[in-house]
Design an enzyme around this catalytic site. Structure first.
Site, PDB file in Angstrom:
ATOM      1  N   ASP A   1     -15.023  -1.553 -13.716  1.00 57.59           N
ATOM      2  CA  ASP A   1     -13.585  -1.390 -13.471  1.00 57.59           C
ATOM      3  C   ASP A   1     -12.773  -2.509 -14.077  1.00 57.59           C
ATOM      4  OD1 ASP A   1     -13.693   0.753 -11.797  1.00 57.59           O
ATOM      5  OD2 ASP A   1     -13.771  -0.435  -9.960  1.00 57.59           O
TER       6      ASP A   1
ATOM      7  N   ARG B   1     -14.234   3.554  -2.779  1.00 56.07           N
ATOM      8  CA  ARG B   1     -14.877   3.815  -4.058  1.00 56.07           C
ATOM      9  C   ARG B   1     -15.917   2.752  -4.432  1.00 56.07           C
ATOM     10  NH1 ARG B   1     -12.878   1.270  -8.137  1.00 56.07           N
ATOM     11  NH2 ARG B   1     -13.213   2.833  -9.757  1.00 56.07           N
TER      12      ARG B   1
ATOM     13  N   GLU C   1      10.745  -3.371  11.927  1.00 63.58           N
ATOM     14  CA  GLU C   1      10.874  -4.778  11.529  1.00 63.58           C
ATOM     15  C   GLU C   1       9.556  -5.540  11.702  1.00 63.58           C
ATOM     16  OE1 GLU C   1      13.643  -6.376  10.160  1.00 63.58           O
ATOM     17  OE2 GLU C   1      14.085  -4.251   9.930  1.00 63.58           O
TER      18      GLU C   1
ATOM     19  N   PRO D   1       4.238  -6.439   4.704  1.00 66.91           N
ATOM     20  CA  PRO D   1       4.625  -7.147   3.473  1.00 66.91           C
ATOM     21  C   PRO D   1       4.442  -8.659   3.582  1.00 66.91           C
ATOM     22  CG  PRO D   1       6.564  -6.200   4.571  1.00 66.91           C
ATOM     23  CD  PRO D   1       5.368  -5.751   5.338  1.00 66.91           C
TER      24      PRO D   1
HETATM   25  N1  ADE Z   1       4.381  -2.364   5.008  1.00 67.66           N
HETATM   26  C1  ADE Z   1       5.579  -2.427   4.408  1.00 67.66           C
HETATM   27  N2  ADE Z   1       5.482  -2.930   3.186  1.00 67.66           N
HETATM   28  C2  ADE Z   1       4.163  -3.221   2.980  1.00 67.66           C
HETATM   29  C3  ADE Z   1       3.435  -3.780   1.908  1.00 67.66           C
HETATM   30  N3  ADE Z   1       4.013  -4.173   0.780  1.00 67.66           N
HETATM   31  N4  ADE Z   1       2.106  -3.933   2.064  1.00 67.66           N
HETATM   32  C4  ADE Z   1       1.497  -3.564   3.205  1.00 67.66           C
HETATM   33  N5  ADE Z   1       2.141  -3.028   4.260  1.00 67.66           N
HETATM   34  C5  ADE Z   1       3.460  -2.864   4.152  1.00 67.66           C
END
Ligand code: ADE
Length: 260
Positions: free
Chosen positions: A168, A153, A115, A88
């Site tokens: 697209d 794709r 984590e 994330p």
């Molecule tokens: N792992 C946990 N959340 C994620 C996200 N939003 N994008 C990519 N990998 C992740």
């Protein structure tokens, strides 16, 4: 294109790779996917792939040694590859990222868990870190599938019709116009008349206008980066959309920066 996925949950990838376009791409040899179990490279007695954070705190951190061992075994001196950590904290994955990565012969995805991964592994081995959106998943596996799907794709011959990827949403910098199929009338609502006219130029104009309208309604900021041709600008003026786009540009570009 070769995809390698490093994960502690190899079974996760079973059925998503056995369906639809991705399955066909695998069968046709357009893509190859290697699933590698990080746990196989954990030497410790309990084959641990994670441990408590040094310095204290919540959760578990993925250990660097099994990740590094697994990665070394997978890439073995291969130069034309990119190592991508899904997390994330990464840069946002977009259609542009998919287009850029579709030109790399081999992509190695590291699926983080808990984590995160030990920073020393990240610093030494990861070429880029990608996030698929501003939310936290239980791990990088789903994100790796999303990224792999979006890239696959775009590869030559993967979609039935080559130009379906060209038109697209996002490829032209706008959202795609609405689509209709049979029946001509559904629960009293007919398909737009022009689509039945057989007049290809009129249909193209109608779809262009619908593309701009849906983008104005749902993602107006996307229009800031679109470069229209003179013919498109003329059409936009005729349809009364030019002023609306100008307003969007003014609103977004003139947005004041608020303090505190
Ligand atoms: N792992 C946990 N959340 C994620 C996200 N939003 N994008 C990519 N990998 C992740």
């Amino acid at each position: 294109m070769v995809f390698d996925i490093l994960t502690i949950f190899p079974d996760f990838f079973g059925s998503p790779l056995q369906e639809g376009i991705i399955r066909r791409a695998l069968e046709d040899g357009k893509i190859q996917v290697g699933i590698h179990n990080i746990r196989d490279y954990a030497l410790a007695r309990h084959r641990m792939t994670d441990d408590r954070p040094i310095g204290g705190g919540e959760g578990m951190v993925m250990k660097p040694e099994p990740l590094a061992e697994c990665l070394r075994a997978v890439i073995e001196g291969e130069q034309n590859r990119r190592v991508i950590l899904l997390s994330p904290k990464g840069n946002r994955f977009t259609q542009q990222s998919a287009q850029r990565l579709a030109t790399v012969p081999r992509l190695v995805f590291i699926c983080g868990r808990y984590e995160g991964v030990d920073e020393r592994f990240r610093d030494k081995y990861v070429d880029e870190e990608l996030s698929i959106g501003d939310y936290v998943l239980t791990g990088g596996e789903l994100a790796a599938l999303v990224v792999m799907d979006a890239i696959s794709r775009l590869l030559p011959g993967v979609l039935g019709c080559e130009d379906s990827a060209v038109n697209d949403s996002f490829s032209c910098g706008m959202l795609k116009h609405a689509q209709y199929t049979r029946p001509r009338i559904f629960e009293g609502t007919p398909v737009p008349e022009v689509l039945l006219s057989g007049d290809h130029a009129a249909i193209a104009r109608y779809r262009f206008i619908e593309t701009v309208k849906v983008t104005l309604e749902r993602r107006p900021e996307m229009l800031l980066d679109v470069r229209f041709t003179p013919a498109e600008l003329k059409l936009l003026k005729k349809e009364g959309l030019f002023g609306r786009i100008e307003t969007v540009v003014k609103e977004y570009k003139a947005e004041p920066i608020h303090a505190g």
